[in-house]
Scaffold this motif. Structure first.
Motif, PDB file in Angstrom:
ATOM      1  N   GLN A  36      18.618  46.564  75.172  1.00 50.25           N
ATOM      2  CA  GLN A  36      19.251  45.334  74.050  1.00 50.25           C
ATOM      3  C   GLN A  36      19.496  44.477  74.963  1.00 50.25           C
ATOM      4  O   GLN A  36      20.782  44.709  75.547  1.00 50.25           O
ATOM      5  CB  GLN A  36      19.506  44.962  72.988  1.00 50.25           C
ATOM      6  CG  GLN A  36      17.947  45.847  72.166  1.00 50.25           C
ATOM      7  CD  GLN A  36      18.444  45.677  70.282  1.00 50.25           C
ATOM      8  OE1 GLN A  36      19.333  46.512  70.038  1.00 50.25           O
ATOM      9  NE2 GLN A  36      17.470  45.455  70.060  1.00 50.25           N
ATOM     10  N   GLY A  70      24.898  37.447  68.982  1.00 56.51           N
ATOM     11  CA  GLY A  70      24.913  38.794  68.804  1.00 56.51           C
ATOM     12  C   GLY A  70      22.887  38.696  68.966  1.00 56.51           C
ATOM     13  O   GLY A  70      22.049  39.423  68.397  1.00 56.51           O
ATOM     14  N   ARG A  71      22.495  37.364  69.187  1.00 54.51           N
ATOM     15  CA  ARG A  71      21.441  37.082  69.265  1.00 54.51           C
ATOM     16  C   ARG A  71      20.687  38.380  70.113  1.00 54.51           C
ATOM     17  O   ARG A  71      21.243  38.075  71.111  1.00 54.51           O
ATOM     18  CB  ARG A  71      20.903  36.177  68.983  1.00 54.51           C
ATOM     19  CG  ARG A  71      19.177  34.781  69.673  1.00 54.51           C
ATOM     20  CD  ARG A  71      19.864  34.112  69.233  1.00 54.51           C
ATOM     21  NE  ARG A  71      19.942  33.599  69.907  1.00 54.51           N
ATOM     22  CZ  ARG A  71      19.904  33.211  71.615  1.00 54.51           C
ATOM     23  NH1 ARG A  71      18.817  33.442  71.869  1.00 54.51           N
ATOM     24  NH2 ARG A  71      20.189  32.812  72.914  1.00 54.51           N
ATOM     25  N   LEU A  72      19.369  38.244  70.494  1.00 45.79           N
ATOM     26  CA  LEU A  72      18.614  39.202  70.730  1.00 45.79           C
ATOM     27  C   LEU A  72      18.364  38.123  71.893  1.00 45.79           C
ATOM     28  O   LEU A  72      17.739  37.197  71.814  1.00 45.79           O
ATOM     29  CB  LEU A  72      17.496  40.142  70.331  1.00 45.79           C
ATOM     30  CG  LEU A  72      16.633  40.894  71.310  1.00 45.79           C
ATOM     31  CD1 LEU A  72      17.575  41.546  72.479  1.00 45.79           C
ATOM     32  CD2 LEU A  72      15.454  40.737  71.177  1.00 45.79           C
ATOM     33  N   VAL A 131      22.174  41.225  74.535  1.00 48.77           N
ATOM     34  CA  VAL A 131      22.494  39.785  73.341  1.00 48.77           C
ATOM     35  C   VAL A 131      23.615  38.987  73.768  1.00 48.77           C
ATOM     36  O   VAL A 131      24.170  39.183  74.425  1.00 48.77           O
ATOM     37  CB  VAL A 131      23.286  41.034  71.418  1.00 48.77           C
ATOM     38  CG1 VAL A 131      22.059  41.762  71.913  1.00 48.77           C
ATOM     39  CG2 VAL A 131      24.167  41.450  72.083  1.00 48.77           C
ATOM     40  N   ASP A 132      23.283  37.977  72.671  1.00 50.32           N
ATOM     41  CA  ASP A 132      24.285  37.050  72.855  1.00 50.32           C
ATOM     42  C   ASP A 132      25.473  37.676  72.705  1.00 50.32           C
ATOM     43  O   ASP A 132      26.200  38.047  71.747  1.00 50.32           O
ATOM     44  CB  ASP A 132      23.810  35.565  72.545  1.00 50.32           C
ATOM     45  CG  ASP A 132      24.830  34.481  72.386  1.00 50.32           C
ATOM     46  OD1 ASP A 132      26.275  34.469  72.009  1.00 50.32           O
ATOM     47  OD2 ASP A 132      24.596  33.959  73.002  1.00 50.32           O
ATOM     48  N   GLU A 170      14.025  46.112  69.931  1.00 49.10           N
ATOM     49  CA  GLU A 170      14.405  46.619  69.588  1.00 49.10           C
ATOM     50  C   GLU A 170      13.616  48.049  69.077  1.00 49.10           C
ATOM     51  O   GLU A 170      13.783  49.256  69.052  1.00 49.10           O
ATOM     52  CB  GLU A 170      14.891  46.723  68.025  1.00 49.10           C
ATOM     53  CG  GLU A 170      15.258  45.327  67.647  1.00 49.10           C
ATOM     54  CD  GLU A 170      15.353  44.823  66.205  1.00 49.10           C
ATOM     55  OE1 GLU A 170      14.548  45.350  65.680  1.00 49.10           O
ATOM     56  OE2 GLU A 170      16.002  43.905  66.031  1.00 49.10           O
ATOM     57  N   VAL A 204      25.982  37.136  77.899  1.00 52.38           N
ATOM     58  CA  VAL A 204      25.708  38.314  77.156  1.00 52.38           C
ATOM     59  C   VAL A 204      26.498  39.686  77.203  1.00 52.38           C
ATOM     60  O   VAL A 204      26.920  39.839  78.178  1.00 52.38           O
ATOM     61  CB  VAL A 204      24.017  38.387  77.992  1.00 52.38           C
ATOM     62  CG1 VAL A 204      23.437  36.536  77.448  1.00 52.38           C
ATOM     63  CG2 VAL A 204      24.223  38.522  79.407  1.00 52.38           C
TER      64      VAL A 204
END
Length: 315
Positions: A274, A281-283, A276-277, A288, A237
Protein backbone atom coordinates in the motif's frame (compact mmCIF):
# COMPACT_ATOMS: atom_id res chain seq x y z
CA UNK A 1 -11.91 14.20 -47.80
CA UNK A 2 -10.22 10.81 -47.69
CA UNK A 3 -7.24 12.23 -45.80
CA UNK A 4 -9.56 13.75 -43.20
CA UNK A 5 -11.34 10.44 -42.68
CA UNK A 6 -7.99 8.66 -42.43
CA UNK A 7 -6.74 11.12 -39.80
CA UNK A 8 -9.98 10.74 -37.85
CA UNK A 9 -9.61 6.96 -37.96
CA UNK A 10 -6.04 7.18 -36.62
CA UNK A 11 -7.18 9.42 -33.75
CA UNK A 12 -9.97 7.00 -32.87
CA UNK A 13 -7.55 4.05 -32.92
CA UNK A 14 -5.14 5.85 -30.61
CA UNK A 15 -8.00 6.70 -28.25
CA UNK A 16 -9.06 3.04 -28.13
CA UNK A 17 -5.49 1.90 -27.40
CA UNK A 18 -5.11 4.47 -24.60
CA UNK A 19 -8.44 3.48 -23.08
CA UNK A 20 -7.29 -0.13 -22.96
CA UNK A 21 -3.80 0.69 -21.70
CA UNK A 22 -4.71 3.00 -18.84
CA UNK A 23 -6.43 0.31 -16.74
CA UNK A 24 -3.40 -1.92 -17.23
CA UNK A 25 -1.07 0.87 -16.13
CA UNK A 26 -3.19 1.42 -13.04
CA UNK A 27 -3.09 -2.28 -12.29
CA UNK A 28 0.69 -2.49 -12.68
CA UNK A 29 1.70 0.66 -10.81
CA UNK A 30 0.93 -0.63 -7.30
CA UNK A 31 3.30 -3.55 -7.81
CA UNK A 32 6.03 -1.07 -8.72
CA UNK A 33 5.70 0.72 -5.36
CA UNK A 34 7.39 -2.01 -3.30
CA UNK A 35 11.06 -1.98 -2.41
CA UNK A 36 13.22 -1.84 -5.53
CA UNK A 37 10.58 0.07 -7.49
CA UNK A 38 9.74 -2.94 -9.64
CA UNK A 39 13.02 -2.61 -11.56
CA UNK A 40 16.21 -4.66 -11.58
CA UNK A 41 18.93 -3.10 -9.43
CA UNK A 42 22.29 -4.04 -7.94
CA UNK A 43 25.28 -6.19 -8.81
CA UNK A 44 26.06 -9.92 -8.96
CA UNK A 45 29.84 -9.71 -8.94
CA UNK A 46 31.41 -11.23 -12.03
CA UNK A 47 27.97 -12.48 -13.12
CA UNK A 48 26.26 -9.09 -13.19
CA UNK A 49 25.82 -9.25 -16.94
CA UNK A 50 24.79 -12.91 -17.15
CA UNK A 51 21.25 -13.97 -16.24
CA UNK A 52 20.85 -16.42 -13.35
CA UNK A 53 19.51 -19.84 -14.38
CA UNK A 54 15.75 -20.31 -14.45
CA UNK A 55 14.11 -22.32 -11.67
CA UNK A 56 10.68 -23.78 -11.01
CA UNK A 57 9.90 -20.68 -8.94
CA UNK A 58 11.04 -18.28 -11.66
CA UNK A 59 10.86 -20.11 -15.00
CA UNK A 60 11.14 -16.84 -16.93
CA UNK A 61 14.54 -15.27 -17.40
CA UNK A 62 15.50 -12.54 -14.97
CA UNK A 63 15.59 -9.07 -16.50
CA UNK A 64 18.93 -7.28 -17.04
CA UNK A 65 19.84 -4.62 -14.53
CA UNK A 66 18.34 -1.16 -14.99
CA UNK A 67 20.54 0.20 -12.20
CA UNK A 68 24.04 -1.07 -11.43
CA UNK A 69 27.41 0.43 -10.59
CA UNK A 70 29.23 -2.46 -12.24
CA UNK A 71 30.71 -1.71 -15.65
CA UNK A 72 31.10 -4.36 -18.38
CA UNK A 73 34.85 -3.73 -18.57
CA UNK A 74 35.42 -3.80 -14.81
CA UNK A 75 38.27 -6.06 -13.62
CA UNK A 76 37.12 -9.54 -12.73
CA UNK A 77 34.16 -9.61 -15.12
CA UNK A 78 35.99 -11.74 -17.66
CA UNK A 79 35.94 -9.03 -20.32
CA UNK A 80 39.42 -8.28 -21.70
CA UNK A 81 40.42 -4.65 -22.08
CA UNK A 82 41.04 -5.13 -25.80
CA UNK A 83 40.05 -7.58 -28.50
CA UNK A 84 41.95 -10.31 -30.20
CA UNK A 85 43.29 -13.72 -29.27
CA UNK A 86 46.76 -12.50 -28.28
CA UNK A 87 45.35 -9.92 -25.88
CA UNK A 88 44.07 -12.58 -23.48
CA UNK A 89 45.05 -12.18 -19.84
CA UNK A 90 48.14 -14.20 -18.96
CA UNK A 91 49.61 -14.20 -22.48
CA UNK A 92 52.22 -11.62 -21.43
CA UNK A 93 55.29 -10.64 -23.44
CA UNK A 94 55.62 -14.08 -25.00
CA UNK A 95 52.17 -13.82 -26.49
CA UNK A 96 52.95 -10.37 -27.85
CA UNK A 97 56.19 -11.56 -29.46
CA UNK A 98 54.44 -14.59 -30.92
CA UNK A 99 51.77 -12.33 -32.36
CA UNK A 100 54.41 -10.06 -33.88
CA UNK A 101 56.40 -12.90 -35.43
CA UNK A 102 53.30 -14.64 -36.68
CA UNK A 103 51.97 -11.42 -38.18
CA UNK A 104 55.27 -10.74 -39.92
CA UNK A 105 55.44 -14.31 -41.21
CA UNK A 106 51.92 -14.24 -42.58
CA UNK A 107 52.65 -10.90 -44.20
CA UNK A 108 55.68 -12.44 -45.89
CA UNK A 109 53.61 -15.35 -47.14
CA UNK A 110 51.02 -13.00 -48.58
CA UNK A 111 53.71 -11.20 -50.56
CA UNK A 112 55.30 -14.40 -51.80
CA UNK A 113 58.41 -14.30 -49.61
CA UNK A 114 57.74 -17.40 -47.54
CA UNK A 115 56.81 -17.63 -43.93
CA UNK A 116 59.71 -15.38 -42.91
CA UNK A 117 59.79 -13.26 -46.02
CA UNK A 118 58.71 -10.28 -43.97
CA UNK A 119 61.78 -10.69 -41.70
CA UNK A 120 64.53 -10.45 -44.28
CA UNK A 121 63.80 -13.48 -46.43
CA UNK A 122 65.35 -16.18 -44.17
CA UNK A 123 65.32 -19.39 -46.16
CA UNK A 124 67.99 -21.44 -44.45
CA UNK A 125 67.52 -24.39 -42.14
CA UNK A 126 67.65 -21.98 -39.20
CA UNK A 127 64.64 -20.18 -40.59
CA UNK A 128 62.78 -23.47 -40.92
CA UNK A 129 63.57 -24.37 -37.31
CA UNK A 130 62.38 -20.98 -36.16
CA UNK A 131 59.15 -21.47 -38.08
CA UNK A 132 58.56 -24.86 -36.47
CA UNK A 133 59.37 -23.49 -33.01
CA UNK A 134 57.04 -20.56 -33.51
CA UNK A 135 54.19 -22.86 -34.54
CA UNK A 136 54.75 -25.03 -31.45
CA UNK A 137 54.72 -21.97 -29.19
CA UNK A 138 51.50 -20.64 -30.72
CA UNK A 139 49.77 -24.04 -30.46
CA UNK A 140 50.81 -24.44 -26.81
CA UNK A 141 49.59 -20.95 -25.98
CA UNK A 142 46.27 -21.65 -27.66
CA UNK A 143 45.85 -24.97 -25.85
CA UNK A 144 46.76 -23.38 -22.49
CA UNK A 145 44.25 -20.56 -23.01
CA UNK A 146 41.53 -23.03 -24.04
CA UNK A 147 42.20 -25.25 -21.02
CA UNK A 148 42.03 -22.31 -18.57
CA UNK A 149 38.79 -21.15 -20.17
CA UNK A 150 37.15 -24.54 -19.74
CA UNK A 151 38.37 -24.96 -16.19
CA UNK A 152 36.77 -21.64 -15.25
CA UNK A 153 33.54 -22.52 -17.04
CA UNK A 154 33.40 -25.90 -15.30
CA UNK A 155 33.94 -24.36 -11.88
CA UNK A 156 31.03 -21.95 -12.37
CA UNK A 157 28.69 -24.20 -14.34
CA UNK A 158 27.68 -26.20 -11.29
CA UNK A 159 29.77 -29.10 -10.11
CA UNK A 160 28.89 -31.48 -7.30
CA UNK A 161 27.48 -29.78 -4.25
CA UNK A 162 29.11 -29.96 -0.87
CA UNK A 163 28.40 -32.71 1.65
CA UNK A 164 24.81 -32.89 2.79
CA UNK A 165 23.34 -31.18 -0.29
CA UNK A 166 20.69 -32.87 -2.39
CA UNK A 167 18.95 -31.87 -5.67
CA UNK A 168 15.59 -32.43 -3.90
CA UNK A 169 16.55 -30.45 -0.79
CA UNK A 170 13.60 -28.74 0.88
CA UNK A 171 13.31 -26.81 4.10
CA UNK A 172 10.38 -25.79 6.21
CA UNK A 173 10.67 -22.32 4.73
CA UNK A 174 9.65 -23.54 1.28
CA UNK A 175 13.06 -23.32 -0.37
CA UNK A 176 14.22 -25.89 -2.86
CA UNK A 177 17.55 -26.31 -4.60
CA UNK A 178 15.85 -25.56 -7.92
CA UNK A 179 18.46 -25.51 -10.68
CA UNK A 180 20.55 -28.34 -9.26
CA UNK A 181 23.86 -28.58 -7.48
CA UNK A 182 26.23 -25.64 -7.11
CA UNK A 183 29.96 -25.26 -6.38
CA UNK A 184 29.13 -23.36 -3.16
CA UNK A 185 27.19 -25.32 -0.56
CA UNK A 186 24.02 -23.61 0.68
CA UNK A 187 22.76 -25.12 3.93
CA UNK A 188 19.39 -24.80 5.74
CA UNK A 189 20.66 -21.93 7.91
CA UNK A 190 21.41 -19.96 4.74
CA UNK A 191 17.87 -20.43 3.46
CA UNK A 192 16.54 -19.28 6.81
CA UNK A 193 18.71 -16.16 6.53
CA UNK A 194 17.35 -15.44 3.03
CA UNK A 195 13.75 -15.68 4.22
CA UNK A 196 14.46 -13.55 7.28
CA UNK A 197 16.12 -10.86 5.16
CA UNK A 198 13.15 -10.85 2.78
CA UNK A 199 10.81 -9.87 5.62
CA UNK A 200 13.15 -7.60 7.55
CA UNK A 201 14.25 -5.61 4.51
CA UNK A 202 10.61 -5.04 3.55
CA UNK A 203 9.88 -3.88 7.12
CA UNK A 204 12.85 -1.48 7.19
CA UNK A 205 11.72 -0.10 3.84
CA UNK A 206 8.19 0.49 5.14
CA UNK A 207 9.59 2.28 8.19
CA UNK A 208 11.95 4.30 5.97
CA UNK A 209 14.76 3.12 8.24
CA UNK A 210 17.84 3.68 6.07
CA UNK A 211 20.21 2.94 8.96
CA UNK A 212 18.61 -0.49 9.38
CA UNK A 213 18.83 -1.14 5.63
CA UNK A 214 22.58 -0.49 5.83
CA UNK A 215 22.92 -3.55 8.09
CA UNK A 216 21.15 -5.86 5.64
CA UNK A 217 22.10 -4.64 2.16
CA UNK A 218 25.15 -3.48 0.25
CA UNK A 219 25.90 0.27 0.04
CA UNK A 220 24.89 0.17 -3.62
CA UNK A 221 21.44 -1.24 -2.86
CA UNK A 222 20.93 1.17 0.05
CA UNK A 223 21.73 4.09 -2.25
CA UNK A 224 18.91 2.99 -4.58
CA UNK A 225 16.50 2.48 -1.67
CA UNK A 226 17.35 5.88 -0.21
CA UNK A 227 16.77 7.55 -3.58
CA UNK A 228 13.39 5.84 -3.97
CA UNK A 229 12.38 6.89 -0.45
CA UNK A 230 13.28 10.49 -1.25
CA UNK A 231 11.04 10.33 -4.31
CA UNK A 232 8.19 9.10 -2.12
CA UNK A 233 8.78 11.97 0.28
CA UNK A 234 8.69 14.42 -2.61
CA UNK A 235 5.28 12.98 -3.53
CA UNK A 236 4.22 13.19 0.13
CA UNK A 237 3.50 9.45 0.24
CA UNK A 238 4.92 6.45 2.06
CA UNK A 239 4.95 2.87 0.82
CA UNK A 240 3.88 0.32 3.43
CA UNK A 241 4.59 -3.35 2.80
CA UNK A 242 3.22 -5.73 5.42
CA UNK A 243 2.42 -9.41 5.86
CA UNK A 244 5.37 -10.53 3.72
CA UNK A 245 5.25 -14.31 3.39
CA UNK A 246 7.53 -16.55 1.38
CA UNK A 247 5.47 -18.91 -0.77
CA UNK A 248 8.23 -20.64 -2.71
CA UNK A 249 11.97 -20.25 -3.15
CA UNK A 250 14.63 -21.92 -5.27
CA UNK A 251 18.37 -21.57 -5.42
CA UNK A 252 19.29 -20.39 -8.92
CA UNK A 253 23.06 -20.50 -8.45
CA UNK A 254 25.73 -20.08 -5.79
CA UNK A 255 29.41 -19.38 -6.29
CA UNK A 256 32.51 -17.88 -4.71
CA UNK A 257 34.68 -15.00 -5.87
CA UNK A 258 37.80 -14.58 -3.80
CA UNK A 259 36.69 -14.13 -0.19
CA UNK A 260 33.06 -13.40 -1.10
CA UNK A 261 30.21 -15.90 -1.43
CA UNK A 262 27.24 -15.21 -3.71
CA UNK A 263 23.81 -16.83 -3.91
CA UNK A 264 21.02 -15.92 -6.33
CA UNK A 265 17.63 -17.11 -5.10
CA UNK A 266 14.26 -17.03 -6.88
CA UNK A 267 11.56 -15.84 -4.47
CA UNK A 268 7.80 -15.95 -4.85
CA UNK A 269 6.15 -14.16 -1.97
CA UNK A 270 2.89 -12.51 -0.98
CA UNK A 271 2.50 -9.12 0.70
CA UNK A 272 0.10 -6.28 1.32
CA UNK A 273 1.51 -3.41 -0.71
CA UNK A 274 0.00 0.00 0.00
CA UNK A 275 1.10 3.54 -0.77
CA UNK A 276 -0.63 6.04 1.50
CA UNK A 277 -0.69 9.78 1.89
CA UNK A 278 1.98 10.77 4.39
CA UNK A 279 -0.26 13.25 6.22
CA UNK A 280 -3.72 11.67 6.14
CA UNK A 281 -2.96 7.96 5.68
CA UNK A 282 -5.36 7.86 2.73
CA UNK A 283 -4.72 4.99 0.31
CA UNK A 284 -3.15 6.35 -2.87
CA UNK A 285 -1.96 3.17 -4.59
CA UNK A 286 -2.10 -0.53 -3.92
CA UNK A 287 -4.66 -2.60 -2.09
CA UNK A 288 -5.51 -3.97 1.32
CA UNK A 289 -5.60 -7.42 -0.26
CA UNK A 290 -2.37 -9.46 -0.51
CA UNK A 291 -0.61 -9.52 -3.86
CA UNK A 292 2.15 -11.80 -5.13
CA UNK A 293 5.51 -11.04 -6.68
CA UNK A 294 8.31 -13.19 -8.09
CA UNK A 295 11.84 -11.81 -8.07
CA UNK A 296 15.43 -13.05 -8.03
CA UNK A 297 17.37 -11.76 -5.04
CA UNK A 298 21.14 -12.07 -4.94
CA UNK A 299 22.88 -12.14 -1.58
CA UNK A 300 26.58 -11.83 -0.85
CA UNK A 301 28.57 -12.80 2.21
CA UNK A 302 32.17 -11.89 3.04
CA UNK A 303 34.12 -14.88 4.29
CA UNK A 304 32.98 -15.39 7.88
CA UNK A 305 30.37 -12.61 7.66
CA UNK A 306 26.59 -12.41 7.30
CA UNK A 307 24.49 -12.48 4.16
CA UNK A 308 23.33 -9.12 2.78
CA UNK A 309 21.23 -8.16 -0.19
CA UNK A 310 23.28 -7.36 -3.30
CA UNK A 311 20.69 -7.28 -6.11
CA UNK A 312 17.00 -7.58 -6.98
CA UNK A 313 15.97 -8.68 -10.47
CA UNK A 314 12.46 -8.76 -11.90
CA UNK A 315 11.25 -11.82 -13.79
Amino acid sequence: MKSTQRARGIVQAVAVVLSLALPLISAVSPADARIGGGVSSGSRGARTFSAPPSTSTAPNAAQPFNRTITQPASPGLGTPAGGGFFNRPGMGMLGGLAAGFLGAGLLGMLFGGGMFGGLGGLSSIIGLMLQIGLIIIVVRLAMSWWQRRHETASAYAGGPAGPGASPSFRTATGFGLGSGSAPLEIVPSDYEAFERLLGEIQAAWSNEDVARLHTMATPEMVSYFAGDLEKNKARNVVNKVSGTKLLQGDLAEAWREGDTDYASVALRFSMVDQTVDRATGRLVEGSEQPTEATEVWTFLRPRGGNWELSAIQQT
